[in-house]
Scaffold this motif. Structure first.
Motif, PDB file in Angstrom:
ATOM      1  N   CYS A  32      50.079 -43.199  57.213  1.00 45.59           N
ATOM      2  CA  CYS A  32      51.336 -43.264  56.833  1.00 45.59           C
ATOM      3  C   CYS A  32      51.595 -43.005  55.206  1.00 45.59           C
ATOM      4  O   CYS A  32      50.721 -43.313  54.571  1.00 45.59           O
ATOM      5  CB  CYS A  32      52.090 -44.375  57.369  1.00 45.59           C
ATOM      6  N   GLN A  36      59.524 -37.482  57.574  1.00 47.46           N
ATOM      7  CA  GLN A  36      60.475 -37.603  58.625  1.00 47.46           C
ATOM      8  C   GLN A  36      60.764 -36.326  59.194  1.00 47.46           C
ATOM      9  O   GLN A  36      60.986 -36.217  60.589  1.00 47.46           O
ATOM     10  CB  GLN A  36      61.902 -38.119  57.990  1.00 47.46           C
ATOM     11  N   GLN A  39      57.286 -34.270  63.529  1.00 44.12           N
ATOM     12  CA  GLN A  39      57.393 -34.959  64.961  1.00 44.12           C
ATOM     13  C   GLN A  39      56.007 -35.585  65.244  1.00 44.12           C
ATOM     14  O   GLN A  39      54.850 -34.952  64.660  1.00 44.12           O
ATOM     15  CB  GLN A  39      57.883 -34.072  66.296  1.00 44.12           C
ATOM     16  N   LEU A  40      55.911 -36.796  65.841  1.00 41.60           N
ATOM     17  CA  LEU A  40      54.725 -37.249  65.707  1.00 41.60           C
ATOM     18  C   LEU A  40      53.668 -36.567  66.488  1.00 41.60           C
ATOM     19  O   LEU A  40      52.502 -36.697  65.714  1.00 41.60           O
ATOM     20  CB  LEU A  40      54.915 -38.736  66.782  1.00 41.60           C
ATOM     21  N   TRP A  58      56.757 -38.361  75.599  1.00 43.95           N
ATOM     22  CA  TRP A  58      58.050 -38.130  75.128  1.00 43.95           C
ATOM     23  C   TRP A  58      59.079 -37.205  76.073  1.00 43.95           C
ATOM     24  O   TRP A  58      59.948 -37.380  76.316  1.00 43.95           O
ATOM     25  CB  TRP A  58      58.064 -37.646  73.893  1.00 43.95           C
ATOM     26  N   ASP A  69      56.846 -44.662  70.722  1.00 41.95           N
ATOM     27  CA  ASP A  69      57.987 -44.923  69.938  1.00 41.95           C
ATOM     28  C   ASP A  69      57.652 -46.030  68.643  1.00 41.95           C
ATOM     29  O   ASP A  69      57.809 -45.918  67.712  1.00 41.95           O
ATOM     30  CB  ASP A  69      59.171 -45.442  70.588  1.00 41.95           C
ATOM     31  N   ASP A  72      55.180 -44.438  66.385  1.00 41.63           N
ATOM     32  CA  ASP A  72      56.071 -43.332  65.400  1.00 41.63           C
ATOM     33  C   ASP A  72      56.443 -44.282  64.378  1.00 41.63           C
ATOM     34  O   ASP A  72      56.727 -43.970  63.194  1.00 41.63           O
ATOM     35  CB  ASP A  72      57.098 -42.770  66.275  1.00 41.63           C
ATOM     36  N   ARG A  76      55.945 -44.318  60.220  1.00 36.77           N
ATOM     37  CA  ARG A  76      56.874 -43.982  59.371  1.00 36.77           C
ATOM     38  C   ARG A  76      57.413 -45.265  58.587  1.00 36.77           C
ATOM     39  O   ARG A  76      58.662 -45.190  57.687  1.00 36.77           O
ATOM     40  CB  ARG A  76      57.977 -43.436  60.093  1.00 36.77           C
TER      41      ARG A  76
END
Length: 81
Positions: A32, A36, A39-40, A58, A69, A72, A76
């Motif tokens: 990390c 943004q 996508q994961l 997903w 989620d 993710d 982030r």
């Protein structure tokens, strides 16, 4: 019907990664913040099989979705625990 609990630790197990809290924190710390715009499942650190699993979770709104989620969010820096 799958009634097992899908947590961040069981997600890491499913992905073939060490799943204790220290290993999860180390993984997140190494990867990390994830930009943004990425996508994961598209992050460069996944194997093709791992990325496919995350994409499927997903897309199918699978029971893994909440754990995915959470991962993710952690990657982030949105995770607050």
């Amino acid at each position: 019907m799958d009634t097992s609990l899908h947590t961040i630790a069981t997600l890491f197990q499913q992905l073939g990664l060490p799943a204790d809290q220290r290993a999860i924190a180390d993984f997140v710390g190494r990867h990390c913040p994830l930009a943004q715009h990425i996508q994961l499942p598209e992050a460069p650190f996944w194997t093709p099989a791992q990325a496919g699993f995350l994409r499927e979770a997903w897309r199918e709104d699978a029971e893994w979705c909440e754990a995915v989620d959470e991962l993710d969010a952690r990657l982030r820096h949105r995770y607050t625990h």
